[in-house]
Design an enzyme around this catalytic site. Structure first.
Site, short mmCIF file in Angstrom:
data_model
loop_
_atom_site.label_atom_id
_atom_site.label_comp_id
_atom_site.label_asym_id
_atom_site.label_seq_id
_atom_site.Cartn_x
_atom_site.Cartn_y
_atom_site.Cartn_z
N ARG A 10 -9.15 2.04 12.76
CA ARG A 10 -7.72 2.21 12.49
C ARG A 10 -7.55 3.06 11.24
NH1 ARG A 10 -5.79 -0.32 8.09
NH2 ARG A 10 -6.79 -2.21 7.30
N ASP B 185 -9.88 1.60 -4.79
CA ASP B 185 -8.85 1.60 -3.75
C ASP B 185 -8.04 2.88 -3.86
OD1 ASP B 185 -6.83 0.69 -1.82
OD2 ASP B 185 -7.63 -1.31 -2.16
N GLU C 208 0.84 -1.21 0.00
CA GLU C 208 0.00 0.00 0.00
C GLU C 208 0.87 1.25 0.00
OE1 GLU C 208 -2.76 1.37 -0.28
OE2 GLU C 208 -4.41 0.00 0.15
N ASN D 7 -9.95 5.26 1.63
CA ASN D 7 -8.87 4.89 0.73
C ASN D 7 -8.37 6.08 -0.09
OD1 ASN D 7 -7.29 2.50 0.37
ND2 ASN D 7 -9.18 1.34 0.42
N ASN E 74 -6.14 4.11 7.61
CA ASN E 74 -5.82 3.43 6.36
C ASN E 74 -4.98 4.38 5.52
OD1 ASN E 74 -6.17 0.87 5.07
ND2 ASN E 74 -7.46 1.85 3.54
#
Length: 308
Positions: free
Chosen positions: A110, A217, A18, A164, A112
């Site tokens: 959490r 994404d 990522e 995202n 990202n």
């Protein structure tokens, strides 16, 4: 349409690659292995990747260099932003300090994806932490601007499934944002502080009937205002015009495409991260690889360090 070429770069295959960030100073691509709290630097001229784990971190959801420093970075770790030191070569990185923490109110979420805008302001969003529930079903996430001067998170909006991709068009003062669990990309206006307003759907992926469902994404933007959107479960990156029309599909030889960033000496190469963990279906031999796409006939903007 330009003819493109996709090549795997010399990097390990990651559980959940990522957050690609091109650093022009070092001619390097930084990226993370989220679930392993792993950080990586691919040296463009050596075609070699150096990796480290961050001692004291459970997650590494993004890594962004700090303005004015050659060895300090901000990393997303659970509910925290942490400042770390790393020389880009050693296999261990250390936390210098916790910059900010969402605290008890958001302890089941959490962080990202995160990114700095052209002014060096850090933006990042959250999702329901996997051990606390299914983020595709629970929209408990939020999206924040981090106020570095005061060390505070400034909430922009809530009811996020999976926060995202982020991209800004400074010319039109538009911000683009992917919520994977909402299966769309939204467009916002932003003001002089970077704060967002007037959100609306820019690109809708809710109509997909495939299983597993293709989902938006990570993303980036080129100098013409086109959005490049990684498609998880889709083996592709979509090029979308500023008017929201699909222009091109860029095929990637891995199913779970996670994020994209322009880089290279001329900012005309698209770097693509993927995941090898089989979230739904079995993955192929190139799952988790990081790719370089050339020949797109497009250039990106320089990526920005975090201004602390």
């Amino acid at each position: 349409m330009a003819h493109y070429k996709v090549e795997e770069i010399a990097a390990p295959k990651l559980d959940l690659g990522e957050g690609p960030h091109w650093d022009a100073k070092s001619q390097s691509l930084y990226f993370v292995d989220m679930f392993q709290a792993g950080i990586y630097r691919w040296d463009y001229h050596k075609n070699k990747t150096f990796g480290a784990t961050v001692e004291g971190c459970t997650w590494a959801s993004f890594i962004i260099p700090v303005k004015g420093s050659s060895n300090q970075f901000v990393v997303g770790d659970g509910t925290r932003f942490v400042l770390i030191t790393w020389d880009g070569i050693s296999d261990k990185a250390k936390i210098v300090k916790v910059i900010a923490d969402l605290g008890e109110a958001d302890k089941t979420n959490r962080f990202n994806d995160g990114k700095a805008d052209s002014k060096g302001r850090l933006f990042a969003g959250t999702l329901k932490a996997e051990q606390c529930g299914n983020p595709f079903e629970i929209n408990s996430g939020k999206f924040f601007r981090f106020d570095a001067k005061n060390g505070k998170f400034v909430e922009q909006f809530d009811k996020v499934f999976i926060s995202n991709g982020l991209a800004w068009n400074d010319k039109t003062r538009k911000f683009y944002y992917a919520d994977t669990g909402a299966y769309d990309v939204k467009e916002f206006d932003f003001d002089g502080n970077g704060d967002l307003s007037n959100g609306k759907v820019f690109f809708d992926m809710t109509g997909s009937s495939k299983e597993p469902k293709e989902a938006p994404d990570g993303m980036t933007i080129d100098t013409e205002g086109n959005i490049y959107l990684a498609v998880f479960h889709g083996s592709k990156v979509l090029k979308i015009s500023p008017s929201g029309q699909l222009v091109q599909e860029i095929t990637i030889p891995a199913k779970q495409v996670t994020s994209v960033a322009f880089g290279g000496p001329n900012l005309d190469e698209l770097y693509v991260t993927t995941a090898k963990i089989p979230f739904v279906e079995p993955q192929g031999p190139l799952a988790g690889a990081t790719f370089k796409v050339t020949g797109l006939g497009a250039r990106g903007f320089p990526m920005t360090d975090v201004d602390l």
